[in-house]
Design a protein around this motif. Structure first.
Motif, PDB file in Angstrom:
ATOM      1  N   UNK A  52      95.624 109.305  63.337  1.00 39.03           N
ATOM      2  CA  UNK A  52      96.758 108.265  62.666  1.00 39.03           C
ATOM      3  C   UNK A  52      97.740 108.835  62.023  1.00 39.03           C
ATOM      4  N   UNK A  53      98.268 110.147  62.461  1.00 44.14           N
ATOM      5  CA  UNK A  53      99.338 110.820  61.782  1.00 44.14           C
ATOM      6  C   UNK A  53     100.258 111.072  63.031  1.00 44.14           C
ATOM      7  N   UNK A  54     101.744 111.264  62.680  1.00 48.67           N
ATOM      8  CA  UNK A  54     102.665 111.538  63.575  1.00 48.67           C
ATOM      9  C   UNK A  54     103.676 112.632  62.943  1.00 48.67           C
ATOM     10  N   UNK A  68     115.285 113.396  55.267  1.00 50.86           N
ATOM     11  CA  UNK A  68     114.151 113.945  54.377  1.00 50.86           C
ATOM     12  C   UNK A  68     113.138 114.497  55.356  1.00 50.86           C
ATOM     13  N   UNK A  69     111.905 115.268  54.776  1.00 44.55           N
ATOM     14  CA  UNK A  69     110.966 115.800  55.502  1.00 44.55           C
ATOM     15  C   UNK A  69     109.612 115.272  55.032  1.00 44.55           C
ATOM     16  N   UNK A  70     109.650 114.271  54.568  1.00 41.51           N
ATOM     17  CA  UNK A  70     108.359 113.617  54.248  1.00 41.51           C
ATOM     18  C   UNK A  70     107.643 113.043  55.583  1.00 41.51           C
ATOM     19  N   UNK A  71     106.257 112.695  55.412  1.00 40.89           N
ATOM     20  CA  UNK A  71     105.793 112.646  56.536  1.00 40.89           C
ATOM     21  C   UNK A  71     106.421 111.241  57.395  1.00 40.89           C
ATOM     22  N   UNK A  72     106.205 110.957  58.410  1.00 41.96           N
ATOM     23  CA  UNK A  72     107.153 109.597  59.107  1.00 41.96           C
ATOM     24  C   UNK A  72     105.717 108.822  59.679  1.00 41.96           C
ATOM     25  N   UNK A  73     106.086 107.813  59.781  1.00 40.33           N
ATOM     26  CA  UNK A  73     105.092 106.797  60.429  1.00 40.33           C
ATOM     27  C   UNK A  73     105.428 106.035  61.689  1.00 40.33           C
ATOM     28  N   UNK A  74     104.737 105.554  62.413  1.00 35.87           N
ATOM     29  CA  UNK A  74     105.026 104.788  63.594  1.00 35.87           C
ATOM     30  C   UNK A  74     105.617 103.784  63.405  1.00 35.87           C
ATOM     31  N   UNK A  75     105.156 102.757  62.481  1.00 36.13           N
ATOM     32  CA  UNK A  75     105.449 101.414  62.335  1.00 36.13           C
ATOM     33  C   UNK A  75     107.054 101.297  61.557  1.00 36.13           C
ATOM     34  N   UNK A  76     106.987 102.198  60.527  1.00 37.65           N
ATOM     35  CA  UNK A  76     108.443 102.427  59.561  1.00 37.65           C
ATOM     36  C   UNK A  76     109.335 103.040  60.148  1.00 37.65           C
ATOM     37  N   UNK A  77     109.173 104.384  60.434  1.00 35.94           N
ATOM     38  CA  UNK A  77     110.188 105.288  60.679  1.00 35.94           C
ATOM     39  C   UNK A  77     110.394 105.132  62.407  1.00 35.94           C
ATOM     40  N   UNK A  78     109.680 104.758  63.395  1.00 35.19           N
ATOM     41  CA  UNK A  78     109.858 104.722  64.734  1.00 35.19           C
ATOM     42  C   UNK A  78     110.234 103.323  65.086  1.00 35.19           C
ATOM     43  N   UNK A  79     109.427 102.363  64.644  1.00 41.09           N
ATOM     44  CA  UNK A  79     109.450 100.930  64.963  1.00 41.09           C
ATOM     45  C   UNK A  79     110.861 100.439  64.632  1.00 41.09           C
ATOM     46  N   UNK A  80     110.911 100.757  63.159  1.00 38.22           N
ATOM     47  CA  UNK A  80     112.138 100.017  62.540  1.00 38.22           C
ATOM     48  C   UNK A  80     113.193 100.812  62.844  1.00 38.22           C
ATOM     49  N   UNK A  81     113.251 102.019  63.392  1.00 37.90           N
ATOM     50  CA  UNK A  81     114.413 102.903  63.715  1.00 37.90           C
ATOM     51  C   UNK A  81     114.911 102.512  65.119  1.00 37.90           C
ATOM     52  N   UNK A  82     114.343 101.484  65.954  1.00 33.93           N
ATOM     53  CA  UNK A  82     114.807 101.283  67.067  1.00 33.93           C
ATOM     54  C   UNK A  82     115.783 100.109  66.906  1.00 33.93           C
TER      55      UNK A  82
END
Length: 412
Positions: A52-54, A68-82
């Motif tokens: 469950x990590x990316x 930033x260099x904090x951990x990224x997530x699929x739902x927040x960073x990827x999906x919302x970045x589309x």
């Protein structure tokens, strides 16, 4: 020993040279990959579905507008970045990539991102691979992301330019069609006018000829030589005018194509033309040699008129001290990369300078004065029009004192 001091050391040595060499090669290869990735400005991502990590590298973060260099997530960073307009499409593609039977794990898409921090819209191309366990459940998703904003914008600019030029071309074509329509209407009106005017002029000319002849007969005994010459000029002028009107009528007829073409034997058309020109040939002791001519699709009356004009032209412009000899031949040739029947009408007449090749087909154009050779200057214009009606072409080769050869091209 009794003093607890070491008296012997025992050990083993293992040669790890090869291992170190492989480690060095691996470090070199990894460095090459890193440098190549940086040179290509290629971002990478690694999604561990079981943990469950990316993980995104720095370049991937930049493409999604993240500093930033904090951990990224699929739902927040990827999906919302589309980009909102691309989001549903990309999520469906990923869902399909997670089903091995549908995609074999392949992932290759183009979409827009909206920077989370900078708000910049970027076009990217993402390629990746989904890996599955034995149960064919997706366990890992690895891939790369490449920015293609400049390429996409360039393509869009070209497409906009093409669309603009296409619109301009369509408008120009529409204007051209309107001009052509007006031109056709104008030509039709001119032809109708020429036809009507010629008909209307024939009767007055005929009356002038009749009344002139009657008046001349009535006062014949009173006429002096000068008066007779004046009457002769009137008669010649009205005769030329009558011929001109007849030629204009004929030109207006050939300008109007019949509805359908028919099978025409050109040898038969030449034979009929020679029958009409029999007296002219006999007067000048002319000879016409006719080869085997093809059978074509065309307008039979126009084709007979064409041969009559060309043969009559050869008789008219023959040399005074030499009987006209005319050759009519045929062959198949390639003209403008197409097959054509080439009909040649050659004579041994007075000829003309080649520089006048275009002029002789112009309406009312004449190379010799009326006092030398009679005519209206319409005959060859009629021939050219007939050739055009048959989607063909006409050319002429000539030399003064040698003769002329008219080349008629008919589609094969």
């Amino acid at each position: 020993s009794e003093t607890d001091l070491p008296t012997r050391i025992v050990g083993i040595s293992i040669d790890i040279t090869e291992k170190k060499q492989y480690e060095l090669l691996l470090q070199t290869a990894l460095e090459q990959v890193r440098l190549s990735k940086e040179a290509a400005e290629l971002g990478t991502f690694d999604l561990d579905l079981e943990a469950g990590s990316m993980h995104w590298d720095d370049r991937c973060r930049i493409l999604f507008g993240i500093s930033h260099h904090n951990p990224v997530t699929y739902d927040i960073d990827f999906v919302q970045g589309l980009h909102p307009e691309d989001r549903d499409r990309i999520l469906r593609v990923i869902e399909q990539a997670f089903v091995k039977s549908e995609s074999n794990g392949d992932y290759d898409v183009e979409y827009r991102t909206v920077g989370a921090e900078d708000g910049i819209i970027r076009w990217v191309r993402a390629k990746g691979k989904v890996y599955f366990n034995r149960e064919e459940r997706p366990v890992r998703f690895i891939g790369s992301v490449l920015e293609i904003t400049e390429e996409v914008l360039a393509i869009q600019k070209i497409e906009e330019l093409v669309e603009k030029r296409t619109g301009e071309l369509a408008q120009a074509n529409n204007e051209l069609r309107q001009v052509n329509t007006e031109l056709q209407r104008s030509n039709a009106n001119l032809e109708e006018f020429a036809h009507a005017a010629s008909h209307d002029l024939k009767e007055p000319i005929r009356k002038i000829q009749v009344f002139t002849s009657r008046l001349k007969s009535q006062i014949q005994s009173l006429l002096k030589d000068e008066d007779l010459r004046t009457f002769s000029r009137i008669e010649n002028a009205t005769h030329r005018m009558g011929n001109l009107i007849d030629d204009l009528l004929l030109y207006s007829h050939v300008s109007q194509r019949p509805l359908e073409m028919e099978t025409v034997r050109l040898n038969e058309k030449v034979r009929q033309a020679l029958v009409d020109l029999d007296l002219d040939l006999e007067e000048k002791n002319g000879i016409v040699h006719v080869s085997e001519l093809p059978v074509i699709k065309g307008y039979r009356r126009q084709l007979q008129q064409m041969f009559q004009n060309l043969i009559g032209n050869a008789i008219k412009y023959s040399k005074k001290d030499e009987a006209p000899v005319i050759y009519i031949t045929a062959e198949t040739v390639i003209y403008n990369e197409k097959n054509y029947h080439l009909i040649s009408v050659a004579d041994n007449g007075i000829g003309f300078e080649q520089e006048y090749e275009g002029k002789i087909f112009q309406m009312f154009s004449r190379l010799h004065g009326g006092d030398q050779y009679s005519g209206t200057g319409v005959g060859l214009s009629i021939v050219k029009k007939i050739i055009e009606n048959h989607n063909g072409a006409i050319a002429v080769k000539s030399q003064p004192g040698i003769g002329s050869t008219f080349e008629l091209y008919f589609p094969y």
